[in-house]
Write a protein that holds these residues in place. Sequence first.
Motif, PDB file in Angstrom:
ATOM      1  N   SER A 255       0.834  -1.202   0.000  1.00 25.23           N
ATOM      2  CA  SER A 255       0.000   0.000   0.000  1.00 25.23           C
ATOM      3  C   SER A 255       0.871   1.254   0.000  1.00 25.23           C
ATOM      4  N   HIS A 256       0.513   2.222  -0.833  1.00 26.48           N
ATOM      5  CA  HIS A 256       1.295   3.449  -0.925  1.00 26.48           C
ATOM      6  C   HIS A 256       0.437   4.557  -1.540  1.00 26.48           C
ATOM      7  N   GLU A 257       0.929   5.791  -1.440  1.00 23.54           N
ATOM      8  CA  GLU A 257       0.273   6.943  -2.049  1.00 23.54           C
ATOM      9  C   GLU A 257       1.302   7.806  -2.764  1.00 23.54           C
ATOM     10  N   THR A 259       1.616  11.620  -4.334  1.00 21.61           N
ATOM     11  CA  THR A 259       0.899  12.876  -4.125  1.00 21.61           C
ATOM     12  C   THR A 259       1.536  14.017  -4.906  1.00 21.61           C
ATOM     13  N   GLY A 270      -2.598   5.793  -5.928  1.00 21.43           N
ATOM     14  CA  GLY A 270      -1.846   4.772  -5.221  1.00 21.43           C
ATOM     15  C   GLY A 270      -2.599   3.475  -5.077  1.00 21.43           C
ATOM     16  N   LEU A 271      -2.106   2.665  -4.148  1.00 22.30           N
ATOM     17  CA  LEU A 271      -2.676   1.339  -3.889  1.00 22.30           C
ATOM     18  C   LEU A 271      -3.073   1.264  -2.429  1.00 22.30           C
ATOM     19  N   LYS A 272      -4.338   0.893  -2.179  1.00 20.00           N
ATOM     20  CA  LYS A 272      -4.844   0.714  -0.826  1.00 20.00           C
ATOM     21  C   LYS A 272      -5.554  -0.625  -0.773  1.00 20.00           C
ATOM     22  N   GLY A 273      -4.953  -1.558  -0.039  1.00 18.44           N
ATOM     23  CA  GLY A 273      -5.510  -2.908  -0.034  1.00 18.44           C
ATOM     24  C   GLY A 273      -5.340  -3.544  -1.395  1.00 18.44           C
ATOM     25  N   ASN A 275      -7.053  -2.220  -4.060  1.00 16.39           N
ATOM     26  CA  ASN A 275      -7.620  -1.230  -4.978  1.00 16.39           C
ATOM     27  C   ASN A 275      -6.603  -0.183  -5.395  1.00 16.39           C
ATOM     28  N   SER A 276      -6.513   0.053  -6.703  1.00 17.81           N
ATOM     29  CA  SER A 276      -5.831   1.240  -7.205  1.00 17.81           C
ATOM     30  C   SER A 276      -6.838   2.388  -7.160  1.00 17.81           C
ATOM     31  N   LYS A 287     -11.513   4.311  -9.068  1.00 16.63           N
ATOM     32  CA  LYS A 287     -11.028   3.207  -8.259  1.00 16.63           C
ATOM     33  C   LYS A 287     -11.216   1.900  -9.027  1.00 16.63           C
TER      34      LYS A 287
END
Length: 292
Positions: A255-257, A259, A270-273, A275-276, A287
């Motif tokens: 997971s990353h962001e 910005t 980014g990637l959360k879990g 999901n892009s 998403k």
Amino acid sequence: MANKFSNGQAYTRDAYVQKYNTSRLNLLLVVVFTLINLVLLITNADRYFLFSAFIPYFIATIAMIYCGRLPDEFYTGEWAGMTYWDDSVFTVLIILSVVFTLFYLLAWFMSSKNRSGWLIFALVFFSLDTLGMFVLNGIALDSILDIIFHAWVIYYIALGIHANAKLKRLPKEVKVMPAPIAQPSGEETAGREVSAPQITDSPILREADNTVKHKVLLQIRVANYDICYRRVKHTNELVINGNVYDEYKAVMEFSHELTALYDGHRIVAGLKGLNSFIAIDGEIVSKQVRTN
């Protein structure tokens, strides 16, 4: 990220964390594939996956052979007419095999929150497993891949321990609060307009090279903004109107962001879990679930 700190310390910290997480991931893969191989062996599935610990599989193999659990065609020639061990011995050996495997799972679980001492435990334990593989199995052509993968795991566990040691030597992050802006007095503002403070866009890292091979993870066009979240080799990039504003370098993604401040707006990708995503000013505008 690197474009936010001139000394690159933030990227260095993220890189060390990434290496430590990759080390733990390799350890978890050892647990998963070892357990899968034990199940396949016990069910006589005649399949075997690499990335497995040797000693647990060896113990289970001994249990299968000497307790008469292999197919009948195995017990011919030198194995014909042998006296099988009791079923209770089979149960004890399989439990012992699973316990050895769960030691790695314990090390993976306890090594979270940068407790690298458990990675050291895993490194010693897996090194002994590798030594046992050489002593009991020797070096044969059909074991070359097992040797390579054992070396791979040892290398990445050691890399995680080293990265954690480097991470602990970094100075703690200091949050710098912006200095208060002096407000002009009534006399100073009389008869003239007071302009709002200007918001500076994030600096451009480079122009996006569309000639290189890349994978578009997510892309959207909002108003006059063409926003692309893509991966080029081992680097994820946030591209806005053809320019790269932030990046994330990693062989394996977590997971990353990414910005960027652009035209007064905060754009995040980014990637959360699983999901892009792409968000503008805190609102997710696109998403998609990762499929690979």
